[in-house]
Design a protein around this motif. Structure first.
Motif, PDB file in Angstrom:
ATOM      1  N   ALA A 143      54.208 134.964  77.959  1.00  0.00           N
ATOM      2  CA  ALA A 143      53.833 136.069  78.582  1.00  0.00           C
ATOM      3  C   ALA A 143      53.608 135.691  80.086  1.00  0.00           C
ATOM      4  N   LEU A 144      53.718 134.606  80.605  1.00  0.00           N
ATOM      5  CA  LEU A 144      53.492 134.104  81.916  1.00  0.00           C
ATOM      6  C   LEU A 144      54.804 134.091  82.482  1.00  0.00           C
ATOM      7  N   VAL A 145      55.994 133.959  81.717  1.00  0.00           N
ATOM      8  CA  VAL A 145      57.021 133.576  82.239  1.00  0.00           C
ATOM      9  C   VAL A 145      57.868 134.755  82.994  1.00  0.00           C
ATOM     10  N   HIS A 146      58.040 134.401  84.277  1.00  0.00           N
ATOM     11  CA  HIS A 146      58.944 135.426  85.154  1.00  0.00           C
ATOM     12  C   HIS A 146      60.034 135.000  85.830  1.00  0.00           C
ATOM     13  N   SER A 147      60.405 133.561  85.542  1.00  0.00           N
ATOM     14  CA  SER A 147      61.733 133.170  85.961  1.00  0.00           C
ATOM     15  C   SER A 147      62.108 131.923  85.188  1.00  0.00           C
ATOM     16  N   ILE A 148      63.641 131.862  84.914  1.00  0.00           N
ATOM     17  CA  ILE A 148      63.965 130.884  84.033  1.00  0.00           C
ATOM     18  C   ILE A 148      65.181 130.192  84.680  1.00  0.00           C
ATOM     19  N   ALA A 149      65.110 129.010  84.870  1.00  0.00           N
ATOM     20  CA  ALA A 149      66.281 128.289  85.581  1.00  0.00           C
ATOM     21  C   ALA A 149      66.945 127.570  84.228  1.00  0.00           C
ATOM     22  N   ILE A 150      68.326 127.606  84.223  1.00  0.00           N
ATOM     23  CA  ILE A 150      68.945 126.764  83.125  1.00  0.00           C
ATOM     24  C   ILE A 150      70.258 125.823  83.997  1.00  0.00           C
ATOM     25  N   LYS A 151      70.199 124.629  83.703  1.00  0.00           N
ATOM     26  CA  LYS A 151      71.103 123.735  84.403  1.00  0.00           C
ATOM     27  C   LYS A 151      71.824 122.803  83.334  1.00  0.00           C
ATOM     28  N   SER A 152      72.913 122.581  83.531  1.00  0.00           N
ATOM     29  CA  SER A 152      73.676 121.754  82.800  1.00  0.00           C
ATOM     30  C   SER A 152      75.281 121.484  83.354  1.00  0.00           C
ATOM     31  N   ASP A 153      75.925 120.599  82.715  1.00  0.00           N
ATOM     32  CA  ASP A 153      77.256 120.225  83.403  1.00  0.00           C
ATOM     33  C   ASP A 153      78.123 121.608  83.531  1.00  0.00           C
TER      34      ASP A 153
ATOM     35  N   LEU B 129      67.116 133.145  86.479  1.00  0.00           N
ATOM     36  CA  LEU B 129      67.039 134.611  85.790  1.00  0.00           C
ATOM     37  C   LEU B 129      65.629 134.867  86.299  1.00  0.00           C
ATOM     38  N   LYS B 130      65.311 136.212  87.148  1.00  0.00           N
ATOM     39  CA  LYS B 130      64.055 136.603  87.091  1.00  0.00           C
ATOM     40  C   LYS B 130      63.786 137.830  86.465  1.00  0.00           C
ATOM     41  N   LYS B 131      62.545 137.945  86.116  1.00  0.00           N
ATOM     42  CA  LYS B 131      62.001 139.021  85.528  1.00  0.00           C
ATOM     43  C   LYS B 131      61.596 140.164  86.417  1.00  0.00           C
ATOM     44  N   ASN B 132      62.082 141.520  86.268  1.00  0.00           N
ATOM     45  CA  ASN B 132      61.751 142.506  87.213  1.00  0.00           C
ATOM     46  C   ASN B 132      61.280 143.725  86.150  1.00  0.00           C
TER      47      ASN B 132
ATOM     48  N   LYS C  38      59.099 129.470  85.023  1.00  0.00           N
ATOM     49  CA  LYS C  38      57.823 129.574  85.946  1.00  0.00           C
ATOM     50  C   LYS C  38      57.455 130.826  86.008  1.00  0.00           C
ATOM     51  N   GLY C  39      56.100 131.003  86.307  1.00  0.00           N
ATOM     52  CA  GLY C  39      55.332 132.067  86.295  1.00  0.00           C
ATOM     53  C   GLY C  39      55.423 132.980  87.716  1.00  0.00           C
ATOM     54  N   ALA C  40      54.692 134.060  87.816  1.00  0.00           N
ATOM     55  CA  ALA C  40      55.123 134.809  88.908  1.00  0.00           C
ATOM     56  C   ALA C  40      54.511 134.105  90.218  1.00  0.00           C
ATOM     57  N   ASP C  41      53.543 133.193  90.181  1.00  0.00           N
ATOM     58  CA  ASP C  41      53.111 132.290  91.330  1.00  0.00           C
ATOM     59  C   ASP C  41      54.151 131.438  91.571  1.00  0.00           C
ATOM     60  N   GLY C  42      55.361 130.994  90.981  1.00  0.00           N
ATOM     61  CA  GLY C  42      56.230 130.053  91.347  1.00  0.00           C
ATOM     62  C   GLY C  42      55.790 128.582  90.620  1.00  0.00           C
ATOM     63  N   LYS C  43      54.886 128.691  89.721  1.00  0.00           N
ATOM     64  CA  LYS C  43      54.527 127.301  89.428  1.00  0.00           C
ATOM     65  C   LYS C  43      54.995 127.303  87.984  1.00  0.00           C
ATOM     66  N   ASN C  44      55.505 125.912  87.595  1.00  0.00           N
ATOM     67  CA  ASN C  44      56.152 125.506  86.332  1.00  0.00           C
ATOM     68  C   ASN C  44      55.157 126.063  85.219  1.00  0.00           C
ATOM     69  N   VAL C  45      55.545 126.819  84.267  1.00  0.00           N
ATOM     70  CA  VAL C  45      54.831 127.103  82.972  1.00  0.00           C
ATOM     71  C   VAL C  45      55.292 125.862  82.054  1.00  0.00           C
ATOM     72  N   PHE C  46      56.696 126.012  82.075  1.00  0.00           N
ATOM     73  CA  PHE C  46      57.252 124.777  80.969  1.00  0.00           C
ATOM     74  C   PHE C  46      58.296 124.350  81.625  1.00  0.00           C
ATOM     75  N   GLU C  47      58.812 123.022  81.242  1.00  0.00           N
ATOM     76  CA  GLU C  47      60.026 122.390  81.686  1.00  0.00           C
ATOM     77  C   GLU C  47      60.545 121.500  80.676  1.00  0.00           C
ATOM     78  N   MET C  48      61.754 121.613  80.228  1.00  0.00           N
ATOM     79  CA  MET C  48      62.220 120.835  78.890  1.00  0.00           C
ATOM     80  C   MET C  48      63.614 120.072  79.459  1.00  0.00           C
ATOM     81  N   LEU C  49      63.351 118.975  79.354  1.00  0.00           N
ATOM     82  CA  LEU C  49      64.792 117.967  79.509  1.00  0.00           C
ATOM     83  C   LEU C  49      65.314 117.739  78.281  1.00  0.00           C
ATOM     84  N   VAL C  50      66.599 118.135  78.131  1.00  0.00           N
ATOM     85  CA  VAL C  50      67.374 117.572  76.694  1.00  0.00           C
ATOM     86  C   VAL C  50      68.257 117.013  77.129  1.00  0.00           C
ATOM     87  N   GLY C  51      68.402 115.680  76.376  1.00  0.00           N
ATOM     88  CA  GLY C  51      69.049 114.322  76.578  1.00  0.00           C
ATOM     89  C   GLY C  51      70.410 114.616  75.552  1.00  0.00           C
ATOM     90  N   ALA C  52      70.833 113.247  75.313  1.00  0.00           N
ATOM     91  CA  ALA C  52      72.067 113.329  74.433  1.00  0.00           C
ATOM     92  C   ALA C  52      71.523 113.371  73.059  1.00  0.00           C
TER      93      ALA C  52
END
Length: 195
Positions: A87-97, A103-106, A163-177
């Motif tokens: 419920a705290l998630v207001h933005s999602i950043a996904i990065k890969s090759d 994405l931002k929640k509105n 990230k939350g509405a305050d811009g702080k990380n709620v969760f970050e996951m690094l996916v390796g090989a």
């Protein structure tokens, strides 16, 4: 359960001579209990169990030793590294090759964010479907660790930053090989020190 009289000498005669598993328990009242489990040379589907100080040997299924042969990983919270408040998630950043998107929640809708709302991608990007984004966030929060590898670095092939509405990380996951020959990947999250 079948049993045989005879004690340790008989157990080593029927088994391999050396206990496959030694179990030592100390109960909250200080009482101690110990037992040994031996393999049966004549029948691989069973073993023998001898409690300390007893002369009765119990015949047990071979799987009994595996049940008792647990290490600390068997008792760890396998979801702890992934447990966050969706419920705290207001933005999602996904990065890969292949993809870099934010994405931002509105309200209840999700929108592309960043410079001009553009996605940097080498593949076509589907239309945003709020239910799919909700499922992504929910899926990340419901993952479970298969095993724990200690504090190892993960060379990220894909990164999810929530990230939350305050811009702080709620969760970050690094996916390796992917692990060779297995349907598994190395993962490190912001909620847990281990890989």
């Amino acid at each position: 359960t079948d049993f045989i009289d005879g004690g340790l000498g008989v157990a080593t005669k029927f088994g391999k001579g050396k206990a496959r598993l030694n179990v030592n328990l100390v109960f909250s009242d200080g009482t101690k209990w110990s037992s040994q489990v031996f393999e049966n040379l004549k029948n691989s589907g069973e073993g023998f169990m001898l409690n300390a100080g007893a002369t009765t040997i119990f015949r047990v299924p071979a799987s009994f030793a595996e049940t008792l042969a647990m290490n600390e990983d068997n008792f760890r919270d396998r979801q702890k590294a992934f447990r966050f408040d969706a419920a705290l998630v207001h933005s999602i950043a996904i990065k890969s090759d292949l993809l870099s998107v934010e994405l931002k929640k509105n309200g209840e809708q999700w929108e592309l964010s960043g410079a001009g709302g553009e996605i940097t991608s080498k593949k076509p990007v589907p239309k945003l479907v709020p239910e799919q984004i909700k499922n992504l966030v929910s899926g990340l929060g419901q993952m479970r660790a298969k095993s724990f590898l200690g504090a190892q670095k993960v060379a990220a092939k894909k990164t999810f930053t929530l990230k939350g509405a305050d811009g702080k990380n709620v969760f970050e996951m690094l996916v390796g090989a992917s692990l060779k020959g297995k349907n598994e990947v190395l993962v490190k999250t912001s909620l847990f020190a281990e890989t």
